[in-house]
Write an enzyme that holds these catalytic residues in place. Structure first.
Site, PDB file in Angstrom:
ATOM      1  N   SER A 180       0.632  -1.170   0.218  1.00  0.00           N
ATOM      2  CA  SER A 180       0.018   0.176  -0.317  1.00  0.00           C
ATOM      3  C   SER A 180       1.064   0.598   0.192  1.00  0.00           C
ATOM      4  O   SER A 180       2.061   1.220   0.197  1.00  0.00           O
ATOM      5  CB  SER A 180      -0.909   0.370   1.091  1.00  0.00           C
ATOM      6  OG  SER A 180      -0.276   0.609   2.436  1.00  0.00           O
ATOM      7  N   ASP A 181       0.398   2.354  -0.479  1.00  0.00           N
ATOM      8  CA  ASP A 181       0.803   3.500  -0.806  1.00  0.00           C
ATOM      9  C   ASP A 181       0.566   3.940   1.226  1.00  0.00           C
ATOM     10  O   ASP A 181       0.416   3.692   1.715  1.00  0.00           O
ATOM     11  CB  ASP A 181       0.245   4.777  -1.321  1.00  0.00           C
ATOM     12  CG  ASP A 181       1.215   5.961  -0.722  1.00  0.00           C
ATOM     13  OD1 ASP A 181       2.213   5.677  -0.615  1.00  0.00           O
ATOM     14  OD2 ASP A 181       0.964   7.126  -2.563  1.00  0.00           O
ATOM     15  N   TRP A 182       1.267   4.745   2.096  1.00  0.00           N
ATOM     16  CA  TRP A 182       1.787   5.146   2.864  1.00  0.00           C
ATOM     17  C   TRP A 182       0.166   5.506   3.215  1.00  0.00           C
ATOM     18  O   TRP A 182       0.115   6.999   3.632  1.00  0.00           O
ATOM     19  CB  TRP A 182       2.618   4.939   3.377  1.00  0.00           C
ATOM     20  CG  TRP A 182       4.241   5.414   3.863  1.00  0.00           C
ATOM     21  CD1 TRP A 182       5.099   5.753   4.801  1.00  0.00           C
ATOM     22  CD2 TRP A 182       4.621   4.302   2.870  1.00  0.00           C
ATOM     23  NE1 TRP A 182       5.522   4.436   4.815  1.00  0.00           N
ATOM     24  CE2 TRP A 182       5.636   4.193   3.552  1.00  0.00           C
ATOM     25  CE3 TRP A 182       3.991   3.255   2.339  1.00  0.00           C
ATOM     26  CZ2 TRP A 182       6.670   3.076   2.876  1.00  0.00           C
ATOM     27  CZ3 TRP A 182       5.201   2.768   1.396  1.00  0.00           C
ATOM     28  CH2 TRP A 182       6.518   2.500   1.962  1.00  0.00           C
ATOM     29  N   LEU A 183      -0.053   4.561   4.158  1.00  0.00           N
ATOM     30  CA  LEU A 183      -1.616   4.372   4.548  1.00  0.00           C
ATOM     31  C   LEU A 183      -2.947   4.420   3.750  1.00  0.00           C
ATOM     32  O   LEU A 183      -4.224   5.173   4.273  1.00  0.00           O
ATOM     33  CB  LEU A 183      -1.690   6.090   5.720  1.00  0.00           C
ATOM     34  CG  LEU A 183      -2.390   5.829   7.681  1.00  0.00           C
ATOM     35  CD1 LEU A 183      -0.752   5.591   7.662  1.00  0.00           C
ATOM     36  CD2 LEU A 183      -2.478   7.896   8.100  1.00  0.00           C
ATOM     37  N   ALA A 184      -2.448   4.352   2.272  1.00  0.00           N
ATOM     38  CA  ALA A 184      -3.567   3.971   1.412  1.00  0.00           C
ATOM     39  C   ALA A 184      -4.656   3.145   1.668  1.00  0.00           C
ATOM     40  O   ALA A 184      -5.164   2.589   1.469  1.00  0.00           O
ATOM     41  CB  ALA A 184      -2.789   4.347  -0.062  1.00  0.00           C
TER      42      ALA A 184
END
Ligand code: BGC
Length: 973
Positions: A359-363
């Site tokens: 995941s992207d950071w906190l996606a």
């Protein structure tokens, strides 16, 4: 009709729904997985409660004791009644407004695609999967969770860290940004940005830069580079992060991305291609960053998804990429990192991706459902808010496996994909990858000493965190070459360039009395950055010369050669007098004006900056608000043109920019003889610029995007959505395939400089085009074959609770750090929930396995798509007086008479890029250039048959030339 309307034909979101909120089948998990913002139901309940508590109190008859009192009460009554009416109006108006604009669209209009395809079907990964299966079969559940969940923001030294599976010897993985060098690190190379690489159109350089980047990563202890970036594609020229990628065309992005990946992975470092997918603007890219509880939804139709946005990811998968980062935004109203159609369907089934989805950071916006949708690793590990330590996986994933919500098979596939990628890169080789060494630098401090987990409030011992290892080697040579070859010569009237050490070949200003040639250098962009090149965090401001955009895609410059330093060295001071005005304020004093009046030549350096949405500089909130030069660059150029040598001397404009710049205010001024578009050159900026200005390197860069005459010329699809149009901002990609030059061509809009344009100090001629059929045309690729190899299998029994209990000893608990462990009570209640038959509410469509895609079958999709069908050759000759590199480009026009195999109206772009090469030619030399066109290159995505289809009637036309609008030769097939 909004593109998220389910009835719209061909949309990804055209059938049933996926779940949004995430539940585990036991109550504790529910608490942890509930998004922090209220659901619609909760909001409605709250609204009702508010209405009840706000109800206006009834008024009692007033005492008549004093008339003023009576008057006052009458007055109060009128006031209250007025207030009541206003309240009702607002309530009704608000309600209607809410219904009309602000109501959330139903979540998950993207069709369901389950179950998640298992990795291990590609021959190219066979051994790695075999080895991975052996390792994973020995792992406990806690270890599987460890290697798939990040340990939390700032809990390790890299920007992302997983925990190890200690007893089987699998290390913590260190993941570090970004696409142009090692972020937050010392003694590294600040390479030119992706957009500059795209502008080189040089495959060898794309590869070489990736390789050098990876050599540095390995020497710094980084397992995975968070790059390259091929999304955003550049749908909107003002998009804040377009510069991290390679240009506004899927073919160019695909080749550049794949070459970069091959370069990176040739050194055994994992590449992470990002951001999957349609993350085209910064505004509203993620919840809360922009004050809204939801991210924007990019609503993309199926054909554009395949032919534009997913295309470069296909190349990345074919190149063997280890990891794919899913993006923040929603796609068709389902978060990209929880969108089963995208991850399970397109990426893993159709494209045959064998690595892991990160995941992207906190996606990641939900727990169990993202697991089912195909997410394999969550980063940085925290949950719905930054640094809260409340992971949606971690112990919740352990619980969800124990309570039966997440199938054991899925958990095993997630872990296997991560371990297989590690073997595939050869990271099990302990000599090259000493175990448990970790990064030798800290992303969070420049001091030598620091703590290992600065994100935790728990007191920790200080250790050496920065060893200041110099990993630069001679990579500055590659950086300089990329920057020079990525500089595009846009205008060169009267061959004012190249300059000579004496200045110019022929003096313009004959009025002068001086022996020395007087040259003025104007503009802040020529000079240093006050406070040094790293004075703004993540390069989040525009000061001095512009070497890169800002955000996670930027690095700490080890040094930055400014244009002025390099120019000073380059001119012969016995013959040239340099006058420096390193500001965007045009010289105002009488004495300065007199000097300017007497100049023989003027160089103006100007720029435009942008970056990632977490930082804003002035009115640039990630995305640019317009396409103009910043800091009054236009005015400065106009002033210099008017005053340099009294308005009679030549002016050379140099631009550093994150993307297209509108030049209409000055480009046609008679004094502006030359324009160089130097993109974002990285640390070797000045040196690369003088290489081109003085002709040490003959310019061979070509535009990786269109420079329009106005932002409006890019069409409605080219406009950033700056204001939210709903609780979930909706962005409908209604332009479909018509992005950048495809839009300009379709609507016959004349750009200022077209996609692919770039001049040289020499001239080239093309001719003699031929085409040969390599394999006969056929509409559809071969039917999908059974995979050569099968994914590994494991026992499907639910692991014992002991697997995830807190270890009795040997562990120091850090606050906020993300662990996979449960207490005995938690673990047992998870098991009871399962035994009691509590069921996770699986998304609609979860129980209906999807038919496998006919476009799939192997890594990169159906192998037949990659077979060469036609070969085009063209002769290129250097007809000028100096040596130089030429970039022949092949554009394809589909047969006009083509009709679709399915019941759909076909519409094709006028031309699409399908080949390019770069060849170096001595004067008079000629060479034959060859373009191989694959089935995929010649096909369109047919929404009806859900496959790549070649047009059988009529003829394809292959145009070859030096830009998308300078196509002197063509051949039909
Ligand atoms: C960016 C990613 C980056 C990640 C880690 C995110 O905000 O969108 O591109 O890799 O942060 O720094």
């Amino acid at each position: 009709m909004a593109a998220h309307d389910p009835s719209k034909q061909g949309l990804l979101g055209s059938t049933s729904t996926e779940h949004h909120a995430d539940y585990s089948s036991d109550s504790d998990a529910n608490v942890n997985n509930t998004p922090e913002y209220p659901t619609r139901r909760q909001r409605q309940q709250r609204k009702r409660r508010t209405q009840l508590t706000n109800r206006t109190p009834s008024f009692q008859p007033l005492p008549t004791r004093k008339s003023w009192l009576a008057r006052r009460s009458r007055c109060c009554l009128i006031f209250a009644a007025f207030g009541l009416i206003l309240f009702v109006i607002l309530l009704v108006g608000g309600g209607l407004g809410y219904k009309a604009v602000l109501q959330e669209p139903p979540y998950g209009l993207s069709p369901p695609w389950y179950p998640s395809p298992k990795g291990g079907i590609a021959g190219t990964w066979y051994e790695s999967y075999q080895k991975a299966a052996k390792l994973v079969s020995k792992m406990t559940l806690a270890e599987k969770v460890n290697i798939t969940t990040g340990v939390g923001w700032q809990m390790g030294l890299a920007v992302g860290t997983t925990a190890p599976a200690i007893h089987v010897g699998f290390p913590a993985l260190q993941l570090q940004d970004g696409p142009l060098g090692i972020r937050n690190a010392d003694n590294i190379t600040a390479f030119p940005a992706g957009i500059t690489v795209g502008a080189t159109w040089n495959r060898q350089l794309m590869y070489a830069r990736g390789k050098a980047h990876a050599i540095e990563a390995r020497a710094k202890g980084v397992n995975a580079i968070l790059g390259p970036c091929v999304g955003p594609l550049g749908r909107m020229p003002a998009g804040g992060r377009n510069w991290e990628g390679f240009g506004s065309d899927p073919y160019l992005q695909g080749i550049a991305g794949a070459e970069t990946i091959k370069g990176i992975q040739s050194e055994g470092v994992m590449a992470t291609v990002k951001h999957f997918i349609a993350n085209e603007q910064e505004h509203f890219r993620q919840p809360w960053e922009w004050g809204l509880p939801n991210a924007i939804s990019s609503n993309v139709d199926d054909r554009a998804m395949h032919e534009l946005y997913a295309w470069p990811f296909g190349d990345a998968v074919k190149a063997g990429v280890a990891s794919v980062m899913c993006s923040y935004n929603m796609v068709n109203n389902s978060y990209a990192c929880g969108n089963s159609k995208l991850l399970n369907g397109i990426l893993k089934d159709e494209l045959g991706f064998q690595g892991f989805v990160m995941s992207d950071w906190l996606a990641q916006r939900a727990g169990v459902s993202t697991t089912l949708a195909g997410l394999d690793m969550t980063m940085p590990g925290d949950g719905l808010r930054w640094a809260n330590g409340q992971s949606l996986w971690g112990k919740e994933l352990s619980r969800a496996v124990l309570n039966g919500s997440v199938p054991v098979e899925r958990m095993d596939d997630m872990a296997t994909r991560v371990v297989a990628a590690w073997y595939q890169m050869g990271q099990d080789d302990e000599e090259k990858w000493p175990r448990d060494k970790g990064p030798n630098f800290s992303s969070w401090t420049r001091e030598k000493m620091g703590v290992m987990s600065p994100g935790s409030p728990t007191e920790q011992e200080e250790v050496v965190v920065n060893q200041f290892v110099d990993v630069q080697a001679n990579h500055s040579v590659i950086a300089r070459q990329v920057a020079a070859e990525g500089t595009v010569l846009l205008k060169n009237e009267g061959a004012v360039l190249p300059l000579t050490r004496e200045g110019v070949r022929k003096r313009q200003n004959t009025n002068t009395t001086s022996d020395k040639l007087k040259i003025g250098i104007f503009g802040e962009d020529a000079g240093p950055i006050p406070g040094g090149p790293n004075s703004c965090k993540d390069r989040g401001c525009n000061q001095g010369t512009l070497g890169s955009g800002w955000g996670s895609g930027a690095v700490e410059f080890p040094y930055l050669v400014t244009p002025i330093e390099a120019l000073r060295k380059q001119f012969d001071s016995s013959k040239v007098e340099l006058h420096e005005y390193l500001s965007n304020q045009f010289p105002a004093s009488a004495s300065e004006k007199a000097v300017v009046q007497d100049l023989d030549l003027c160089l103006v350096l100007v720029n435009a900056d942008a970056g990632e949405g977490f930082t804003a500089w002035e009115n640039v909130r990630g995305d640019r608000p317009d396409l103009f030069l910043q800091k009054n660059g236009d005015l400065l150029i106009q002033q210099v043109a008017a005053k340099c040598g009294g308005g009679f001397s030549d002016v050379v404009v140099v631009i550093h920019a994150v993307g297209p710049v509108v030049m209409e205010r000055w480009v046609d001024l008679p004094q502006v003889k030359a324009v160089l578009f130097a993109n974002l050159p990285g640390e070797e900026s000045g040196n690369a610029l003088v290489d081109v200005l003085f002709g040490h390197v003959n310019p061979s860069g070509h535009l990786p995007f269109t420079i329009g005459k106005s932002l409006q010329d890019y069409g409605p699809g080219g406009q950033v959505l700056y204001l939210p149009n709903g609780v979930v901002p909706q962005q409908d990609f209604t332009e479909g395939l018509y992005v950048d030059y495809r839009w300009f061509d379709k609507h016959d809009i004349t750009p200022r400089f077209e996609f692919g344009f770039g001049l040289s100090y020499t001239s080239f001629e093309l001719g003699n085009a031929t085409v040969k059929t390599v394999r006969p045309k056929s509409a559809l690729p071969f039917p999908r074959l059974d995979p050569l190899v099968e994914p590994p299998t494991y026992p499907t029994d639910i692991p014992p609770v002991e697997d995830v209990l807190w270890p009795k000893e040997g562990i120091r608990k850090l606050e906020k750090y993300i662990y996979p462990y449960l207490s005995a009570d938690e673990a047992h209640s998870a098991v009871s929930a399962r035994q009691d038959g509590k069921k996770y509410p699986y998304p609609d469509g979860y129980d209906t396995p999807q038919p496998l895609s006919q476009a799939g079958g192997d890594e990169g999709g159906n192998p037949d798509l990659w077979q060469v069908k036609a070969k085009v050759t063209v002769d290129v000759r250097n007809t000028g007086k100096v040596a130089g590199a030429v970039v022949p480009q092949l554009y394809l026009s589909y047969p006009e008479s083509g009709s679709a195999v399915s019941n759909q109206t076909l519409d094709f772009p006028v031309r699409v890029l399908r080949g390019f090469d770069k060849v170096y030619l001595e004067p008079g030399e000629s060479r034959q250039v060859e373009f191989n066109l694959t089935r995929r290159d010649l096909s369109y995505w047919d929404v009806g048959v859900q496959n790549w289809v070649m047009v059988m009637e009529g003829q394809y036309t292959f145009h070859v030339g030096l830009s998308s609008r300078d196509l002197p030769v063509d051949v039909r097939w």
